[in-house]
Design a protein around this motif. Structure first.
Motif, PDB file in Angstrom:
ATOM      1  N   VAL A  31       0.837  -1.200   0.000  1.00 18.57           N
ATOM      2  CA  VAL A  31       0.000   0.000   0.000  1.00 18.57           C
ATOM      3  C   VAL A  31       0.876   1.255   0.000  1.00 18.57           C
ATOM      4  O   VAL A  31       0.608   2.218  -0.725  1.00 18.57           O
ATOM      5  N   MET A  32       1.921   1.253   0.809  1.00 23.72           N
ATOM      6  CA  MET A  32       2.804   2.420   0.889  1.00 23.72           C
ATOM      7  C   MET A  32       3.449   2.736  -0.453  1.00 23.72           C
ATOM      8  O   MET A  32       3.456   3.888  -0.902  1.00 23.72           O
ATOM      9  N   LEU A  33       3.991   1.698  -1.096  1.00 23.05           N
ATOM     10  CA  LEU A  33       4.635   1.921  -2.388  1.00 23.05           C
ATOM     11  C   LEU A  33       3.633   2.384  -3.435  1.00 23.05           C
ATOM     12  O   LEU A  33       3.937   3.235  -4.283  1.00 23.05           O
ATOM     13  N   ALA A  34       2.411   1.837  -3.369  1.00 18.45           N
ATOM     14  CA  ALA A  34       1.376   2.232  -4.330  1.00 18.45           C
ATOM     15  C   ALA A  34       0.966   3.690  -4.155  1.00 18.45           C
ATOM     16  O   ALA A  34       0.495   4.325  -5.104  1.00 18.45           O
ATOM     17  N   ARG A  35       1.166   4.237  -2.950  1.00 17.57           N
ATOM     18  CA  ARG A  35       0.776   5.617  -2.669  1.00 17.57           C
ATOM     19  C   ARG A  35       1.979   6.543  -2.482  1.00 17.57           C
ATOM     20  O   ARG A  35       1.867   7.630  -1.923  1.00 17.57           O
TER      21      ARG A  35
END
Length: 318
Positions: A31-35
């Protein structure tokens, strides 16, 4: 009482814990990398949280936690500890506060699913006329006013339509999406429940892992030899039974909350305002989840068929 600490700060963490953390963190990192959250931002975030947890959860006999102790516990440099502690409380309060639409929405959904006034004979949420002039006490306007009379029901309705919490039927009644414990749309709203639900699940698991008593309910079933059709069937069954459990617990909580409020009001009727407002309260979370993904292929080998009863008995030996 703070959780038990290792004998020294240099003690290596248990390999089983490291393995579990790697597994638990993978979806969060996705999720972090996607955002767009990269290592520098994450490092500062982790530092802030380490300082916050050390300060709040590792006090000794109620004594003030010093920067030196926080630095020793966390490995964060003392200068960073001093800098971060000055902004920890404000940041934590902002993070813990639910968005208005979530806070109000959760109360409204709980009432709609748990108050007999808004349920049909089968215990399902009734479609509600929009206004009191049309439906009286069984209207959407009355539902909203019963929770917060300062907010117009039309404002709530427009927001819920945007989030997919409700829809309007052919008779212009407001119909609740019975899956709407979490909004179907709205990133900020879904992000709140993402943090809330994962926190409480992880907090229950951490409580149990650290051996604290009494243990919390934290159970799951897992199989890795199922077909795609079987998983789809089990997903549908899990969704149906899970929602039944959530709705049942919600009804019980709504009824108990009303009873507790009446009992507390009666007990504190003659108490000073400052005493009556200090009634100790607790919060709870009960959740259900289902997840599936492809598993490693399993090679099935056919066992030889016994040709005699004697050989069959031999094959059955442990």
């Amino acid at each position: 009482m703070p959780p038990e600490l290792p004998d020294s700060p240099s003690t290596s963490p248990p390999p089983a814990l490291v393995k579990a953390l790697r597994q638990a963190l993978r979806p969060l990192l996705r999720v972090m990398l996607a955002r767009g959250i990269t290592l520098p931002y994450l490092t500062e975030l982790i530092k802030t949280l380490l300082v916050e947890v050390a300060e709040r959860d590792f006090q000794l006999d109620g004594k003030l936690v010093t920067d030196s102790r926080v630095s020793l516990l966390t490995g964060v440099h003392r200068k960073d500890v001093n800098r971060l502690r000055r902004g920890t409380d404000a940041a934590a309060d902002d993070i813990d506060r639910a968005p208005t639409v979530v806070s109000l929405g959760a109360q409204l959904v709980a009432q709609w699913l748990g108050n007999p006034q808004f349920l049909d004979a089968e215990g399902q949420p009734l479609p509600l006329p929009r206004n009191v002039s049309e439906g009286g006490p069984q209207s959407f306007e009355a539902l909203v006013a019963g929770i917060n009379s300062d907010i117009r029901s039309r404002v709530v309705l427009d927001e819920w339509l945007r989030l997919g919490v409700v829809n309007i039927d052919d008779e212009r009644r407001v119909c609740l999406n019975t899956q709407a414990f979490v909004p179907a749309r709205g990133f900020d709203e879904k992000a709140f429940y993402f943090g809330h639900n994962l926190h409480d699940h992880a907090a229950a698991a951490a409580h149990n892992l650290l051996g604290q008593e009494p243990p919390f309910l934290e159970r799951s079933l897992h199989f890795d030899g199922l077909s795609a059709d079987a998983v789809a069937e089990l997903a549908a069954q899990s969704k149906k039974l899970g929602m039944q459990a959530l709705v049942a617990v919600n009804k019980a909580a709504v009824a108990r909350e009303s009873r507790d409020m009446l009992e507390s009001a009666a007990e504190n009727a003659d108490a000073p305002i400052d005493k009556a407002s200090a009634i100790p309260l607790q919060r709870m979370t009960f959740g259900i989840y289902f997840y599936s993904e492809p598993a490693a292929p399993v090679v099935l080998q056919a066992k030889p068929i016994p040709i005699s009863a004697h050989e069959a008995d031999d094959d059955a030996q442990p």
